[in-house]
Motif scaffolding. Sequence first.
Motif, PDB file in Angstrom:
ATOM      1  N   SER A 245       0.815  -1.203   0.000  1.00  0.00           N
ATOM      2  CA  SER A 245       0.000   0.000   0.000  1.00  0.00           C
ATOM      3  C   SER A 245       0.852   1.258   0.000  1.00  0.00           C
ATOM      4  CB  SER A 245      -0.906  -0.006   1.241  1.00  0.00           C
ATOM      5  OG  SER A 245      -1.612   1.187   1.346  1.00  0.00           O
ATOM      6  N   GLY A 246       0.473   2.202  -0.869  1.00  0.00           N
ATOM      7  CA  GLY A 246       1.147   3.489  -0.924  1.00  0.00           C
ATOM      8  C   GLY A 246       2.291   3.561  -1.906  1.00  0.00           C
ATOM      9  N   TYR A 247       2.757   2.440  -2.408  1.00  0.00           N
ATOM     10  CA  TYR A 247       3.922   2.434  -3.285  1.00  0.00           C
ATOM     11  C   TYR A 247       3.537   2.121  -4.727  1.00  0.00           C
ATOM     12  CZ  TYR A 247       6.612   2.518   0.996  1.00  0.00           C
ATOM     13  OH  TYR A 247       7.135   2.877   2.208  1.00  0.00           O
ATOM     14  N   ALA A 248       4.342   2.610  -5.634  1.00  0.00           N
ATOM     15  CA  ALA A 248       4.136   2.329  -7.046  1.00  0.00           C
ATOM     16  C   ALA A 248       4.500   0.875  -7.353  1.00  0.00           C
ATOM     17  CB  ALA A 248       4.982   3.271  -7.894  1.00  0.00           C
ATOM     18  N   MET A 249       3.977   0.396  -8.461  1.00  0.00           N
ATOM     19  CA  MET A 249       4.341  -0.921  -8.956  1.00  0.00           C
ATOM     20  C   MET A 249       4.632  -0.815 -10.441  1.00  0.00           C
ATOM     21  SD  MET A 249       1.885  -3.622  -6.967  1.00  0.00           S
ATOM     22  CE  MET A 249       2.963  -4.996  -7.418  1.00  0.00           C
ATOM     23  N   GLY A 250       5.309  -1.809 -10.970  1.00  0.00           N
ATOM     24  CA  GLY A 250       5.671  -1.744 -12.375  1.00  0.00           C
ATOM     25  C   GLY A 250       5.775  -3.111 -13.019  1.00  0.00           C
ATOM     26  N   TRP A 251       5.818  -3.071 -14.335  1.00  0.00           N
ATOM     27  CA  TRP A 251       6.062  -4.271 -15.139  1.00  0.00           C
ATOM     28  C   TRP A 251       7.363  -4.071 -15.923  1.00  0.00           C
ATOM     29  CZ3 TRP A 251       3.539  -8.795 -14.902  1.00  0.00           C
ATOM     30  CH2 TRP A 251       2.253  -8.818 -14.363  1.00  0.00           C
ATOM     31  N   PHE A 252       8.146  -5.120 -15.972  1.00  0.00           N
ATOM     32  CA  PHE A 252       9.380  -5.165 -16.736  1.00  0.00           C
ATOM     33  C   PHE A 252       9.361  -6.407 -17.607  1.00  0.00           C
ATOM     34  CE2 PHE A 252      12.133  -2.004 -14.561  1.00  0.00           C
ATOM     35  CZ  PHE A 252      11.307  -1.682 -13.497  1.00  0.00           C
ATOM     36  N   ARG A 253      10.268  -6.482 -18.563  1.00  0.00           N
ATOM     37  CA  ARG A 253      10.424  -7.718 -19.323  1.00  0.00           C
ATOM     38  C   ARG A 253      11.894  -7.920 -19.663  1.00  0.00           C
ATOM     39  NH1 ARG A 253       7.405  -5.984 -24.973  1.00  0.00           N
ATOM     40  NH2 ARG A 253       9.033  -4.590 -25.776  1.00  0.00           N
ATOM     41  N   GLN A 254      12.209  -9.184 -19.869  1.00  0.00           N
ATOM     42  CA  GLN A 254      13.575  -9.547 -20.209  1.00  0.00           C
ATOM     43  C   GLN A 254      13.555 -10.603 -21.294  1.00  0.00           C
ATOM     44  OE1 GLN A 254      15.946 -10.759 -16.837  1.00  0.00           O
ATOM     45  NE2 GLN A 254      17.845 -10.322 -17.916  1.00  0.00           N
ATOM     46  N   ALA A 255      14.081 -10.231 -22.445  1.00  0.00           N
ATOM     47  CA  ALA A 255      14.206 -11.168 -23.561  1.00  0.00           C
ATOM     48  C   ALA A 255      15.513 -11.924 -23.407  1.00  0.00           C
ATOM     49  CB  ALA A 255      14.160 -10.414 -24.878  1.00  0.00           C
ATOM     50  N   PRO A 256      15.616 -13.100 -24.021  1.00  0.00           N
ATOM     51  CA  PRO A 256      16.850 -13.892 -23.896  1.00  0.00           C
ATOM     52  C   PRO A 256      18.075 -13.098 -24.334  1.00  0.00           C
ATOM     53  CG  PRO A 256      15.116 -15.203 -24.880  1.00  0.00           C
ATOM     54  CD  PRO A 256      14.583 -13.805 -24.792  1.00  0.00           C
ATOM     55  N   GLY A 257      19.074 -13.081 -23.475  1.00  0.00           N
ATOM     56  CA  GLY A 257      20.321 -12.405 -23.792  1.00  0.00           C
ATOM     57  C   GLY A 257      20.282 -10.906 -23.671  1.00  0.00           C
ATOM     58  N   LYS A 258      19.175 -10.372 -23.163  1.00  0.00           N
ATOM     59  CA  LYS A 258      19.049  -8.919 -23.045  1.00  0.00           C
ATOM     60  C   LYS A 258      18.824  -8.516 -21.605  1.00  0.00           C
ATOM     61  CE  LYS A 258      17.425  -8.096 -27.732  1.00  0.00           C
ATOM     62  NZ  LYS A 258      16.431  -7.377 -28.582  1.00  0.00           N
TER      63      LYS A 258
END
Length: 123
Positions: free
Chosen positions: A29-42
Amino acid sequence: VQLQASGGGLVQAGGSLRLSCAASGRTVSGYAMGWFRQAPGKERDFLAGITWSGDITSYTDSVKGRFTISRDIRKDILYLHMNSLKPEDTAVYYCASSKTVLPSATLYQYNYWGQGTEVTVSS
């Protein structure tokens, strides 16, 4: 805090998926959230972030207009709605809880991470 990401899978180019991230344990509660992604080798890249209340969102340019981040604070679930998917969207997608109130594109601002859910977009 435990984050459980789900909703990944195999989809054809142009298709849609909705990723979910359920939070449990100590509240985010109260904090931001996010989405990330990681492709192979990156590296792991920021995709989208949202404040706890949902009133401020942030997107990286490559997903603007195609992806939408949202959250249900009553259920403590974070979503990523992905439309018009492209083969280059293929990656493992991670949700994360931030140390900050405003969404950040910087990995080190996030202190809790989900286990990742794999998205494969076929051409």
